[in-house]
Write a protein that holds these residues in place. Structure first.
Motif, mmCIF file in Angstrom:
data_model
loop_
_atom_site.group_PDB
_atom_site.id
_atom_site.type_symbol
_atom_site.label_atom_id
_atom_site.label_comp_id
_atom_site.label_asym_id
_atom_site.label_seq_id
_atom_site.Cartn_x
_atom_site.Cartn_y
_atom_site.Cartn_z
ATOM 1 N N LEU A 9 0.761 -0.943 -0.034
ATOM 2 C CA LEU A 9 -0.062 -0.032 -0.151
ATOM 3 C C LEU A 9 0.972 1.093 0.034
ATOM 4 C CD1 LEU A 9 -2.738 -0.960 2.482
ATOM 5 C CD2 LEU A 9 -3.075 -0.772 0.197
ATOM 6 N N GLN A 10 0.636 2.025 -0.730
ATOM 7 C CA GLN A 10 1.285 3.276 -1.107
ATOM 8 C C GLN A 10 0.576 4.691 -0.620
ATOM 9 O OE1 GLN A 10 3.138 3.782 -4.493
ATOM 10 N NE2 GLN A 10 4.808 2.540 -4.265
ATOM 11 N N GLN A 11 1.026 5.693 -0.130
ATOM 12 C CA GLN A 11 0.353 6.828 0.122
ATOM 13 C C GLN A 11 0.253 7.584 -1.278
ATOM 14 O OE1 GLN A 11 -0.974 7.297 3.225
ATOM 15 N NE2 GLN A 11 -2.212 8.821 2.280
ATOM 16 N N ALA A 12 -0.866 7.880 -1.567
ATOM 17 C CA ALA A 12 -1.102 8.553 -2.948
ATOM 18 C C ALA A 12 -0.564 9.996 -2.415
ATOM 19 C CB ALA A 12 -2.394 8.550 -3.537
ATOM 20 N N ARG A 13 -0.248 10.767 -3.659
ATOM 21 C CA ARG A 13 0.045 12.122 -3.417
ATOM 22 C C ARG A 13 -1.072 12.866 -3.293
ATOM 23 N NH1 ARG A 13 3.037 14.079 -9.149
ATOM 24 N NH2 ARG A 13 2.444 12.362 -10.283
ATOM 25 N N SER A 14 -1.035 14.018 -2.687
ATOM 26 C CA SER A 14 -2.449 14.941 -2.490
ATOM 27 C C SER A 14 -2.738 15.348 -3.958
ATOM 28 C CB SER A 14 -2.213 16.015 -1.518
ATOM 29 O OG SER A 14 -2.801 17.202 -1.952
ATOM 30 N N GLU A 15 -4.155 15.406 -4.251
ATOM 31 C CA GLU A 15 -4.382 15.799 -5.655
ATOM 32 C C GLU A 15 -5.507 16.510 -5.446
ATOM 33 O OE1 GLU A 15 -3.341 11.800 -8.515
ATOM 34 O OE2 GLU A 15 -4.971 11.609 -7.425
ATOM 35 N N PRO A 16 -5.837 17.627 -6.564
ATOM 36 C CA PRO A 16 -4.928 17.708 -7.628
ATOM 37 C C PRO A 16 -3.665 18.583 -7.468
ATOM 38 C CG PRO A 16 -7.003 19.261 -7.746
ATOM 39 C CD PRO A 16 -7.052 18.332 -6.572
ATOM 40 N N CYS A 17 -2.736 18.426 -8.450
ATOM 41 C CA CYS A 17 -1.447 19.117 -8.083
ATOM 42 C C CYS A 17 -1.715 20.395 -9.089
ATOM 43 C CB CYS A 17 -0.338 18.288 -8.438
ATOM 44 S SG CYS A 17 0.056 16.733 -7.763
ATOM 45 N N PRO A 18 -0.867 21.478 -8.624
ATOM 46 C CA PRO A 18 -1.030 22.699 -9.474
ATOM 47 C C PRO A 18 -0.096 22.493 -10.850
ATOM 48 C CG PRO A 18 0.639 23.025 -7.562
ATOM 49 C CD PRO A 18 -0.202 21.725 -7.331
ATOM 50 N N GLY A 19 -0.667 22.987 -11.855
ATOM 51 C CA GLY A 19 -0.050 23.012 -13.295
ATOM 52 C C GLY A 19 -0.213 21.503 -13.694
ATOM 53 N N THR A 20 -1.290 20.837 -13.558
ATOM 54 C CA THR A 20 -1.456 19.516 -13.989
ATOM 55 C C THR A 20 -2.631 19.321 -14.714
ATOM 56 O OG1 THR A 20 -0.279 18.464 -12.122
ATOM 57 C CG2 THR A 20 -1.582 17.126 -13.123
ATOM 58 N N LEU A 21 -2.762 18.549 -15.829
ATOM 59 C CA LEU A 21 -3.666 18.170 -16.796
ATOM 60 C C LEU A 21 -4.172 16.681 -16.488
ATOM 61 C CD1 LEU A 21 -5.857 18.374 -19.369
ATOM 62 C CD2 LEU A 21 -3.844 17.718 -20.558
ATOM 63 N N TYR A 22 -5.357 16.635 -15.955
ATOM 64 C CA TYR A 22 -5.856 15.287 -15.610
ATOM 65 C C TYR A 22 -6.711 14.696 -16.713
ATOM 66 C CZ TYR A 22 -3.945 15.867 -11.131
ATOM 67 O OH TYR A 22 -3.084 16.234 -9.921
ATOM 68 N N ILE A 23 -6.546 13.734 -17.332
ATOM 69 C CA ILE A 23 -7.499 12.985 -18.182
ATOM 70 C C ILE A 23 -8.298 12.146 -17.411
ATOM 71 C CG2 ILE A 23 -7.506 11.660 -20.368
ATOM 72 C CD1 ILE A 23 -6.329 14.417 -20.367
ATOM 73 N N VAL A 24 -9.543 12.527 -17.214
ATOM 74 C CA VAL A 24 -10.414 11.444 -16.447
ATOM 75 C C VAL A 24 -11.363 10.541 -17.027
ATOM 76 C CG1 VAL A 24 -11.920 11.769 -14.426
ATOM 77 C CG2 VAL A 24 -10.280 13.468 -14.849
ATOM 78 N N GLY A 25 -11.406 9.299 -16.896
ATOM 79 C CA GLY A 25 -12.345 8.553 -17.496
ATOM 80 C C GLY A 25 -13.656 8.728 -16.698
ATOM 81 N N THR A 26 -14.670 8.574 -17.567
ATOM 82 C CA THR A 26 -15.967 8.788 -16.952
ATOM 83 C C THR A 26 -16.964 7.853 -17.260
ATOM 84 O OG1 THR A 26 -16.827 10.113 -18.522
ATOM 85 C CG2 THR A 26 -16.107 11.266 -16.533
ATOM 86 N N PRO A 27 -18.169 7.227 -16.712
ATOM 87 C CA PRO A 27 -18.917 6.046 -17.103
ATOM 88 C C PRO A 27 -19.305 6.112 -18.457
ATOM 89 C CG PRO A 27 -19.526 6.987 -14.918
ATOM 90 C CD PRO A 27 -18.577 8.061 -15.511
ATOM 91 N N ILE A 28 -19.604 4.874 -19.138
ATOM 92 C CA ILE A 28 -19.970 4.996 -20.567
ATOM 93 C C ILE A 28 -21.628 4.532 -20.174
ATOM 94 C CG2 ILE A 28 -17.977 4.244 -21.314
ATOM 95 C CD1 ILE A 28 -18.525 1.351 -21.461
ATOM 96 N N GLY A 29 -22.154 4.587 -18.990
ATOM 97 C CA GLY A 29 -23.443 4.197 -18.933
ATOM 98 C C GLY A 29 -23.793 3.944 -17.611
ATOM 99 N N ASN A 30 -23.020 3.358 -16.746
ATOM 100 C CA ASN A 30 -23.329 3.022 -15.294
ATOM 101 C C ASN A 30 -22.608 4.290 -14.473
ATOM 102 O OD1 ASN A 30 -23.640 1.831 -12.579
ATOM 103 N ND2 ASN A 30 -23.752 -0.319 -13.468
ATOM 104 N N LEU A 31 -23.340 4.884 -13.736
ATOM 105 C CA LEU A 31 -22.582 5.808 -12.905
ATOM 106 C C LEU A 31 -21.499 5.284 -11.703
ATOM 107 C CD1 LEU A 31 -25.112 8.542 -12.259
ATOM 108 C CD2 LEU A 31 -23.054 8.999 -13.202
ATOM 109 N N GLY A 32 -22.252 4.244 -11.412
ATOM 110 C CA GLY A 32 -21.330 3.391 -10.299
ATOM 111 C C GLY A 32 -19.949 3.244 -10.792
ATOM 112 N N ASP A 33 -19.783 3.364 -11.926
ATOM 113 C CA ASP A 33 -18.096 3.071 -12.588
ATOM 114 C C ASP A 33 -17.401 4.426 -12.524
ATOM 115 O OD1 ASP A 33 -18.843 0.391 -13.273
ATOM 116 O OD2 ASP A 33 -19.467 0.994 -15.111
ATOM 117 N N LEU A 34 -18.013 5.555 -11.971
ATOM 118 C CA LEU A 34 -16.977 6.718 -11.489
ATOM 119 C C LEU A 34 -16.129 6.361 -10.254
ATOM 120 C CD1 LEU A 34 -16.468 9.782 -12.669
ATOM 121 C CD2 LEU A 34 -17.963 10.313 -11.046
#
Ligand code: SAM
Length: 296
Positions: A9-34
């Motif tokens: 288990l790793q500690q994730a960095r705190s997000e969002p980071c400044p100056g960063t572009l996030y490409i975010v996947g969103t559901p293709i039908g089922n909202l539970g997939d977000l």
């Protein structure tokens, strides 16, 4: 937030980071997939670039995000770049989303990512659903090597050339198609790939009326000629096996090569795997032949 990297288990960095572009996947039908991470990014970036502000506005409402939206679609890809890069330049963060699925996969994304990278801004993907891989992994067709075609070109001559290439392709091919073009595509595939070519038609993935059928190109054409296609479709076409057989060596030559490897000291299962990859004969078949030889 914790994340698992396979062994620890790793500690994730705190997000969002400044100056960063996030490409975010969103559901293709089922909202539970977000994913929870996607939600958190969409609630905390400085700006969200999306294809359709009304459609994405509904998603943001569901998750309680009040981040401003800016339209970014195929008609303003270039004109928006400067405005978006300025946000990064002022140490803001951007989430790019599409109407559904992963941005950049038959959706806007590539140009913005490229522009951000050229200016050395960090680009991070928050992975999410993608119709292509979702359909592929439930097809049972070879997924070790595959190619993605997305939507075929509209121009008839380019489309025909692409269809011919697809018909020759040895790897499993993923195609997106709209419901009203589906039968015409299946007819074209039928005439170029032969009637028996396996195909999976996946419809409305992750939604209430999700369906997928693994069948042949001919049967699929017949089925959809009678049953009007409705909804969103992703096609998984089996590869052309004739191409791989064209230069196939004889069975005795394959067994000969197998024996040579084993005589050189290779373990029989490893040798069978190598020769299977080299010749296209199945490992199981080579292995059984080998044991028959040994039993004699
Ligand atoms: N970026 C998206 C992705 O990651 O899947 C694809 C966008 S592309 C414009 C839209 C096409 O993806 C649809 O016309 C359909 O062919 C396919 N697709 C999207 N959602 C789907 C679903 N729920 N079931 C089957 N195919 C789907």
């Amino acid at each position: 937030m914790d994340l698992i990297d396979g062994t620890q288990l790793q500690q994730a960095r705190s997000e969002p980071c400044p100056g960063t572009l996030y490409i975010v996947g969103t559901p293709i039908g089922n909202l539970g997939d977000l994913s929870p991470r996607a939600k958190s990014i969409l609630k905390n970036v400085s700006l969200i670039a999306c294809e359709d502000t009304r459609r994405s506005g509904q998603l943001l409402k569901v998750i309680g995000s009040q981040i401003p939206l800016l339209s970014y679609h195929k008609y303003n890809l270039k004109s928006r770049l400067e405005q978006l890069l300025e946000v990064l330049e002022h140490n803001g963060s951007i989430a790019l989303i599409s109407d559904a699925g992963l941005p950049g996969i038959n959706d806007p994304g590539e140009e913005l990512v490229n522009a951000a990278r050229l200016k050395n801004y960090e680009v991070i993907c928050i992975p999410g659903p993608c119709a292509a891989t979702t359909a592929l992994v439930i097809s049972g067709l070879p997924s070790q090597r595959f190619c993605f075609e997305g939507f075929l070109p509209k121009k008839p001559s380019t489309r025909q050339k692409r269809l011919k290439d697809i018909a020759q392709e040895e790897r499993t091919t993923i195609i997106y198609e709209s419901p009203h073009q589906l039968v015409s595509l299946l007819k074209d595939l039928s005439s170029l790939c032969g009637k028996e070519r396996p195909i999976q038609i996946a419809r409305e993935l992750t939604k209430r009326y999700e369906e997928s059928m693994l069948t042949t190109v001919e049967k699929a054409t017949e089925y959809f000629r009678i049953n009007k296609p409705k909804g969103e479709f992703t096609l998984i076409l089996g590869g052309n096996r004739d191409v791989s057989n064209e230069n196939k060596i004889s069975e005795s030559e394959a067994l000969n090569r197998l024996n040579i490897l084993i005589n050189k000291g290779e373990k029989s299962n490893i040798a069978a795997k190598k020769i299977a990859n080299e010749t296209g004969y199945e490992k199981k078949w080579l292995y059984s032949k080998l044991h028959k030889q040994l039993d004699k």
